[in-house]
Every structure is written in C-alpha cells, then in structure tokens.
Write an enzyme that holds these catalytic residues in place. Sequence first.
Site, mmCIF file in Angstrom:
data_model
loop_
_atom_site.group_PDB
_atom_site.id
_atom_site.type_symbol
_atom_site.label_atom_id
_atom_site.label_comp_id
_atom_site.label_asym_id
_atom_site.label_seq_id
_atom_site.Cartn_x
_atom_site.Cartn_y
_atom_site.Cartn_z
ATOM 1 N N CYS C 148 0.811 -1.226 0.000
ATOM 2 C CA CYS C 148 0.000 0.000 0.000
ATOM 3 C C CYS C 148 0.846 1.279 0.000
ATOM 4 O O CYS C 148 0.530 2.245 -0.702
ATOM 5 C CB CYS C 148 -0.946 -0.010 1.199
ATOM 6 S SG CYS C 148 -0.183 -0.485 2.763
ATOM 7 N N HIS C 241 -2.452 6.563 4.136
ATOM 8 C CA HIS C 241 -1.036 6.673 4.474
ATOM 9 C C HIS C 241 -0.498 8.010 3.963
ATOM 10 O O HIS C 241 -0.619 8.314 2.774
ATOM 11 C CB HIS C 241 -0.234 5.553 3.804
ATOM 12 C CG HIS C 241 -0.499 4.173 4.344
ATOM 13 N ND1 HIS C 241 -1.233 3.933 5.476
ATOM 14 C CD2 HIS C 241 -0.099 2.951 3.888
ATOM 15 C CE1 HIS C 241 -1.272 2.616 5.695
ATOM 16 N NE2 HIS C 241 -0.605 2.005 4.750
#
Lengths: 348, 348, 348, 348
Positions: C148, C241
């Site tokens: 990710c 993130h």
Amino acid sequence: MKKIKVGILGATGAVGQRLVQLLTNHPWFEINSLCASEKSAGKPYGDIVNWKISTGIPGEIAKLKVGLCEPTIDAKLVFSALDSSVAGEIEENFAKNGYVVVSNSRNHRMDSDVPLLIPEVNASHLKLIEIQKKRWGLRGFIVTNPNCTVCGLTLVLKPLDDAFGVKKVIVTSMQALSGAGYPGVASLDALDNVIPYIDGEEEKLETEPLKILGEFKNGRIVDRDLKISAHCNRVSVRDGHTETLTIEFEKKPARDAIIKVLSGFKGESYKLDLPSAPKKPIVYLPGRDRPQPVLDRNIGDGMSVAVGRVRESSVLDFKLVLLVHNTIRGAAGAAILNAELLLAKRLI
Amino acid sequence: MKKIKVGILGATGAVGQRLVQLLTNHPWFEINSLCASEKSAGKPYGDIVNWKISTGIPGEIAKLKVGLCEPTIDAKLVFSALDSSVAGEIEENFAKNGYVVVSNSRNHRMDSDVPLLIPEVNASHLKLIEIQKKRWGLRGFIVTNPNCTVCGLTLVLKPLDDAFGVKKVIVTSMQALSGAGYPGVASLDALDNVIPYIDGEEEKLETEPLKILGEFKNGRIVDRDLKISAHCNRVSVRDGHTETLTIEFEKKPARDAIIKVLSGFKGESYKLDLPSAPKKPIVYLPGRDRPQPVLDRNIGDGMSVAVGRVRESSVLDFKLVLLVHNTIRGAAGAAILNAELLLAKRLI
Amino acid sequence: MKKIKVGILGATGAVGQRLVQLLTNHPWFEINSLCASEKSAGKPYGDIVNWKISTGIPGEIAKLKVGLCEPTIDAKLVFSALDSSVAGEIEENFAKNGYVVVSNSRNHRMDSDVPLLIPEVNASHLKLIEIQKKRWGLRGFIVTNPNCTVCGLTLVLKPLDDAFGVKKVIVTSMQALSGAGYPGVASLDALDNVIPYIDGEEEKLETEPLKILGEFKNGRIVDRDLKISAHCNRVSVRDGHTETLTIEFEKKPARDAIIKVLSGFKGESYKLDLPSAPKKPIVYLPGRDRPQPVLDRNIGDGMSVAVGRVRESSVLDFKLVLLVHNTIRGAAGAAILNAELLLAKRLI
Amino acid sequence: MKKIKVGILGATGAVGQRLVQLLTNHPWFEINSLCASEKSAGKPYGDIVNWKISTGIPGEIAKLKVGLCEPTIDAKLVFSALDSSVAGEIEENFAKNGYVVVSNSRNHRMDSDVPLLIPEVNASHLKLIEIQKKRWGLRGFIVTNPNCTVCGLTLVLKPLDDAFGVKKVIVTSMQALSGAGYPGVASLDALDNVIPYIDGEEEKLETEPLKILGEFKNGRIVDRDLKISAHCNRVSVRDGHTETLTIEFEKKPARDAIIKVLSGFKGESYKLDLPSAPKKPIVYLPGRDRPQPVLDRNIGDGMSVAVGRVRESSVLDFKLVLLVHNTIRGAAGAAILNAELLLAKRLI
C-alpha cells in the site's frame, strides 16, 4: 520491620505489571517471586515482559527469573493477576498449600466464604476468613477485590447508603481501554468509536456491590437489598472509568448533605494508616465539567475516586458523575490495599 | 417540477457546510444564495469557507458569491444554520419579510407558535404555522428542528409512547465532537478523555422532547406529561451521538413487542415519500455490541436512528442503546426533511 | 457483455471485505465464490464475517456460503487477499490449475516472472505473463499489486522519473491502522502514540518501486537504478497513508514543472477507460496544509493519490507530501484495477 | 542557600503552567510573581487559570494574586512564556530594567547578542551576555531556549557533529498537540488525521540548530555550516515530538560508534550538576520499535531525548528516530535548565 516476601501470579500481564510497579519500594512488601505461564518460566522478567507502563521496568526486577505458578515459592503472600481462564484452580492450589492469596481475578469473588474486599467499605467481612480456612484445611485463604468499575461505584455508594439509604441506582459507564488488558481492544474498534457492550461487565456491576455492601451475619454475608441497573460502554480513553449515576434514596437528602457525606468519607480502615490508602477515598470536585480522566484520574495517586456534578434528577432523586482509575484503584492498587489491611489486622 | 430557490444563512459553519453538501443535487431545492457575516460577504464561497467535509466542496457552489444575511435574497425559503448568538433576530427579520425560515438554531424552538418538528413524529404541529403567521403579519414563518441529541431520543420514544405509554426516561449521552461545531472542542480536551458536561444540553434533552411529543389542542401544543433526566458527555468520536436509555412504561411490554414496535415505525410523514426520508426511521440491530458510531452512523444515509441492546432493567422497565448521526439526522438533514414536509404539505 | 465470475480468497479479512464491497455491482465482475479457512467453510458469509466497513455488508453476498481455498471453484479469476503465511502456496495451486490469480499478498511480488503491477505505471510488464505461464504449464498465472505505501510512492515517482529522472528519494511514512489488518494494532499502542516501526515495511518501500519502475528487456524486468531510503511509522489514523518525500533529480526542475507533470499524469492505461481507474491518478492540492487523511483520502473514490506542499529542499532537490488510501488504492482497489487491465488487454 | 525569587510572564498559558509545576519545590528558585494580561490581573491564580496538568495546581500557588507583565515585580529573574505577539517588547522592557529574562518565546532567539541556549550543547555562548548587556545599558539581559522540535534535534546532532562532522540532515517530525498550546489544534482536525504543516516550524528547524551548534568567535556566533531540510507534521499525540532523521557525515562512522557517542554524551554543563539536568541527556533504546511517545516521553523526567533505530541509509549515511518531550525538555524544562546554568555560572 522486616518486609514480607510476596509473589505475583500472572506477572507479565497488564495488572501484573502494575503490581510490579506499585510493589517496587513498598514499605511492607518485597517482590520475591514472579510467576507466569510455562513459556515464560526460566527467563529473566525483563526479557519476556512486554512492558507497557511509562515509568519503565524497575532495574532489579527486570533481572528476576520468572517461575511457574506453583505453590512452592518462597513467599507468604501471593498477588494474583491471573486470567480468569486459569485463576480459579491456581488460586485454590495456593490457598490449600497455606499461602495467603490476594486476588484481582473474578473467579472466587462471589464464593460465600471469600471476602470481596474494599478496606474502606467492608473490612468487617474479614471475618469470613476463619470460615474459609476450614475449606482449605490449613492456614491459607483467598481474598479478592472487586471489578474495576464496581470499585468506584461501591466506594461512592457506601457513605451515601450509610447516611441516607440507597434504594435504586442506574449507572452508565464509559470505560477505559486498559480495562480490557493487552492487546485487548483493537485500535480499529477504539478510534472514533464507542462500543456499547463489555462482556460480563453489567452483571458484575449489578451484583458485586450488593455483596460488598452486605452485612456479616451468622457466618455469612447477607447481600444489601438495593437495585442496580447498568449500561457499560468502552470509550477511547487509556486509563480511568467514568460513570454517570442516578440514585434513589430511602429519604431524599439535600444536595449539600450529599456533598458533605462524600467529601467527609474516611472509611472503616482509616485509623490503620495503610500505606496505599488515599487521604481521601472520595474527592469531590466542584468544577462544572469534572471529573475528567485526563485531569483527574491520578488524584490520590490513582487511589481516590473523583466525584462531580451532584445535582437533582427529575427521575429518581439525584445524579452525579464519578471517575475511578481502573488499573490502580480498580485493580493492582486495590489488591495491594487489601494485602495491607490483612497485615495490619495481623491476618498474615 | 421547477426547483425552489433556497438560501442558506450561516453557510460557512459546520452545519452550513452540511446543508450545502446535502442540498447539492437535491431534487426539489436549488441553492441560490449563501449568506454569512460581513467579513465573508462579497467573496466566492470557495475562497472563504474552511471546508471540512471529506467529499469536497461542490464546484459550482464554490464560485457562488457570499451575501449578507439580509431578507432581500432571491429565494422563498431559507435554511438557518446561524449561531444562536445572532440567529434569533435574523430569523425573525426573514420571517417578517415573507420568507419561510427552516432553522436548526435553538432560539425559537420553544416559542409557543413555532413548530419544533420531526416529520415522522409531529407533522400535525404544522397547524401552528397559521397562528404564527399572525405574529409576523405576512406569509413568512419559522419552523425549527430539535437539538441533535433530542432528535435521536424523540424518534425512539415516539413509537414506544404511542404503543405502551412512556412515563420516565433516564438517558446518558456520549456525544460526538462535531456537535460542538468548528473549532469546537480542543484536541487536548478530546484525546484520551471524556468531558462529562455540555453547556445547556441536558436542559434541552429534558424539555424539547415533551413539546415534540405534545398534542396540538386549542391552538397550542400541550406538552407530553413524562419525565426525562439526562447526563450529557462528550467523547472522542467524529460523528454520531450514542445514548443509553432506561425507560419506565405505563404498562411494561414484552421485549419482543418493543423491538417490533421500533422496527415497524414508519411515522406520520411516511406516505408523503419525502426525498430525504429514510426508508426506516429506526433500524433495530440485533448484534450484541451494536450500534457503534464507526459502523452504524451512516445507516439510511445518516437519517435513520440505530437501536440495539433492548433488554429488561431491574430499575424502571427496559434499557436500550441508540445512535443518531448528529450533523445529518440531528441537524442539516433534519432541516431539509422539514423543508420537504412543508413543500409536500403545500405550505411554501 | 456477460460478467466474469470471480472468487475471493481470504474473503473474511480486512482486504477481503474491501474486495467484496468494491466488487458488488462491478460492471465487469461478479462475485461467485468466497473462500476462507476451514473453520469458516460451509457457513453463510454474513454469519462468520466480522464486517467492519461502514456501508454494511451487501445483502445478497451475506447469504453466499463460504468455501475452501481450493482450485475447484466456478470462476476464471480469483482475487487473493490471503495472509502471507499461506498465500504463496495457495496462489500457486490456483495458477497451476488454470486460474488467473490477482493477488494483494506479498509472496510472489518479487518473483522474476510475476508482474508487480500498477496499470498507470507499468502495464508493459504484462509481457511477463507469457513467460510465467510456462512455469505453471497451463493458462493460469499470477499478477500482484504492490504494498500500500509503495503504491502511493511509485505513482508519484513515475511521472517525475519520466520527466526529470529521479536519483534519490528519502521517504517517511505515517501509516494508517487499517494497514495492519484486524485486530492489528492494539488500541493501547495506537492511542496518544506513534510507533516508529512496521515489520518488513521499509524493505518493501526500498525495493518494490525499483521493479515497478523497471524496464522489460530480454524477457525480464531490469530494475530502475535509483535509491530509496525509508522510515515507516504507524499513527492514529483509520485509513490513508501520508508520506513525506525528499527527492534528488538527475536535473533539478522548476517547482512549476513538477506540479504540471504531477497534475497532468495520465498513465499507460488511460485510454483503456478502466472502470475503477480514477480520472486523475494524481491530484495536486494547492492548500498549504494538504493533503490530510480526514479530508483527502477519498479523492477519486480513494483511487487517486493526493499530493501537496511541493517545495525546494536545501538537502537533495525537492520536498512534497503525498496521501494514498491504503485499503483502496493500496490494496483492494489496486487488485481490481489490475484485473480490469487484464480483461481490457484480453489476458483473461 | 536562600532561594532566588522568580516571576513567570504568561503564567496562565500551557508553558506557563508547566513552569509553575516544575518550579514548585525547586531547590534554587521560588515563585514570587505570576504575571499575565490585564483581564487576569488582580485575581488569584487558581481562579483564572484553566489548569490542564494532571498533577493539579499547587495549593499555595493557587492563592497567589496575578499581576501585570510590568518590570516592577519583586524578583531578579523572570521566565517568559509569553505569546510571540507580545513577548518581544515585554521581554525587552524587563531586560532594560535590570531583570534577567529567561525566555521560551521565539522573538529574540535569533538576535545576534542573545544566547539561544541548551546547557549541554553551547554553554559557551553565555559569553554573548556581556555584549548584550551593553544594548540595555544595565545589568539585565535575555537568554532563550530553542523551539521544542529544535531542542531534540540539536541535542542529538551535537555529539554526532563533534565526533564525525554532520554535513546534511533531513528530518520529518511528528509533533504533539500540546506544542500548539491551548486550545490550539481543533479536535476535528486531530482525530483520525495527520496535518502535514505547522506554521513557521520548518524554518525554525532549518535555522535555529545552526546558531546553537555555532562557535563564539570575535564577539559573535558563527553559524555551523551544515544543511537541514525539514518536514513538520502534527499527529494525534498529547506530548512528545517524534523525529525521523537521515544524516550525512563528513566521514561515515560505524553504527556502533554512533550509538556509543550518543549514549556517552554528557554535555558541557555536566560537571555543574544542575538540578534539572538529566543524568543522561540522550538515552539510546535498543528495542526495534522505540522510542514511542506513550512509553518513552518521560525518560529522565522528560528531560532526556530518547533515540532508537540507528541504521544505515542507502541515501545519505545513517537513519535514526528521536523523541523529545516538547513541553518539558522542549519548553518549560529547557528554560529552567537555562536559569540554573546562569546561576551556576554566577550570571544572576
């Protein structure tokens, strides 16, 4: 006075760690044995514990080699912070073998001959010990402290019940994450959330106080006859359980009288001057938005219950908010205070 | 059908932004005017709003020039998301000048001739409008929606009261941060904390539902005769107020009957098929740890109230938990649903 | 067009749930099989999944009976959201048996004949499939999407590398809790804390982009020759993130040129008009305090990477901040986009 | 030794409160005057301060009547925790009137004749005081401590620079909410979020260390010639700034040498045995996931900087993580340590 050697059963868990912290440099007790499960045994405590208390692990304790939870350790008294899945049997085994077991686990709390003890509230229940000893056939016995949420609630109910007679209580708790141990609550469940359920908690909150507030009569405890109804919730707080209470009294007192009774509460054990006893078991905070976990959980070194917002209620009689430090007053500190009471009463 | 032109008073605040979001692409309404204070007036909305909704500010709205809150705008209906320090007078001024004012502010909620409206609960209170219009001497009028916490509570009480007669309610709320607007609660007060106090909130929770559940009789609302006692707390949640309820009924029903009545609730406005009305105003969740803000606040696009944990209580009769999306069902969505009701009832 | 039947391996986990959500009502794919471990097999999905996505579990999917992860299911293509402890072997088994495996797991990412794929960046790596097929002796094969954090980083590096040549990158990530799955990070570790370590993450961030940005030459991928150094941290954020980047270029460009190149990036797969492809793979935000997870993680339905704060650096050349939705663009959405690419390229 | 009477300017703010806490029972200083703005003056401190530190407001201090920030107070030394919007002028006024001003505000930090002081790093800069005194024409003067994030960074760079020569540093900070004061960051911006921007912070982080690490030469400080590039972020942490560093040295050392130099650092002021000086200014933590704010921010009573994860970097030379308690070592504690240094050096 020579310090009493003590052991800690379940020394690596959350409550076990708090016990280690609070017993380090204790004036009466000295940690002699740390006991845990087989996979930890034989290794230095510092190597295997996943220490989570911000003050750091005490140096000398870190070097102690961890042992098994077996009744062969060099100690008179053991503190039990065992998981309830194993606590029952292990604690019995220690009692049978002559140890004094001071337990934070729930397994034996409701046993008819085991004191469920808060020194300020029901030191008189120590009379159960004589009866209990017969069960084990030896000088060992078990005393327990209540569930963390119960401890705050019962400390506040005691002086009110003595003064005005408590008939009914509705309590909604907003409980801290540390109450679920480690790893406990997943962060994805805690962040930006409230969980309106804690397994088994409401049952404890509705029953344990009745035993604690009960009376020793003819060799047993007669439960106090009052009704408690509980809603338990988990909120995103590290330490400190907040509880909102609505109370009905036998005779509705004035607001000032309630505050006076709470503030003035000293408790049965006051004169014994126990080292972990807070000067004031209950601290009344007049601020309109208190108590708050982040500001008030450490009052009395975490051993006092903070109370605020005493006001009349249109349903039942009065409302208030209380805050109890769940891992200190509600767990490790509670157990240590119980052990201190036993020693002061020459029961060890 | 041609869309009705609407204005938003207080368009830059938290509720104002939600109104903008929910009114964009609304089938019946079209945002024509965004009004705010003097320091914002004259500038494009996108330049001065501190937009805080994750879906982003709608492109065409961003270009709209912000105007003053003066009753000269080209709109028939205005939504008011004004701060209560100024809402009272400005809303009156719009009503006097012939505008229909649909307000989320608390200023006129308890006026005897102003409907405090939840379409599913008390659409019949629209009869007050005829009476109110005389006050302003014109065709303008004000309708209001209740406080966010009140909205969830009253939606749940309504079907229970109709079916079983509600006598007493004790409610403890755990309210989201967005309820305090922006900047609202300081992060240092929210992180790792519960604040057991919200200014003025308990009073609203104890009085507004009595008006909403009241009956229109002889030109006025007769308050419902029941008692509510409230504890209001702020917790670290973005959106979604959780409320624990303990209820006493005139006649204690069976648990299944309560669940059936809640799940089956459709409300007075059901047949009107209002665009923002949820299919089910109340959604009962059988999971033992539900409702939770993070999982359930968006049920019915944030317009349904989620209910769970219906169970008997040893004090009063029953306990349950509810969750209401405070900025949608409890504020902007509530106002829009009220405006839709007015249009469906041909009151605009 | 008839929809392609697909299966999901590891359907009950966090990424598996996202796959279920995003594949429900997908224009090209239809969920036919949900596979999980033995203890779940045979039961309806809705009964055994601990569903954690706020939109709720799709009704028809809840009724699907869960099967085992065995290559006998009625589907041409399987999405793998398996834990890396079991993914390697199970995925191979499906490939051997002729299934197209689109995996989010790390096990086969660095295999020399397996494409590590981001459609906008390296669709040309699909040429590896012909080579890989020989390994399995059949028409089955495996494609993977990157980690990710890598996905956000590489999408931003690609247009910069094409335009200016990237030489060195220092990246510090502040990663969301959902990246660790469920239960994942304990709440006591997440609340009021930063954890400056994520097992294996820095290694992935320093190596995976080199393969993705590499060139297909003589039957294999030649890694891009640039250096990445990473610091990975876990912060108290649900999804999204954030990464701070400091970059050295072969030839230092002007700030405006960087912004233009990022904003204008369309990617190799642009003309294919894949259903899950965002209109803009990279969205540049001019606000001085953007991107922020709570405001920007859902840009492009969670499939765009948001970039902000492009500015010169006194060490290396330029600094910027990026934000990637880790469970959509960085996991489930990435896998689905890869599957769409395969279909558009007639590789299924 | 008789205690020195001190005043606190800006005593009601976040840093002011920390000063009150840390100066209560200080062995060398005694709080004599608490000064704040006009609206607080004349009232007891306990009545007007919105006290936010969990240990509670010291009883005797609560009764002190608050005065104005005017140089007529009975004290030799004043600590300034004033907001930078007013600090500049008020501090000058005190210095002109003969007071020693120990300031945490940024206004005079970069004045060429004002020491920007960390006792362990640049006690030698006290030589500036003689030069500065001429400015005020009297015996008063100002010393300042650096920004909170700078303090942690510079303490770690000092021993590395002395031993190996630091050339370049890239730092990404994850800063605590308390660094923004109270009310500071809105909870809606902090919950479930990272804000990748702090106004003015990166500039301070890139310049202040160069002055602190500079050399006193010919009556002025010559800045250290090294380059720092900073990314500053706000995260959801109460106290404790985490910083990830990537460093290039003049000569790349071995990893062990770095750890040895950091662990062994004592600093220029070591022999003075200042009461607030930590035994170890830098504590190296070998755990792979340390330092963490919740576990490590109180090391050395919040006066030590914790360092972990020292490892090689493929870009520049080495990476590490540091943690500094921003309101203690980075603000109030820093100022008190500076005052202690002045007293030990007989400059008061």
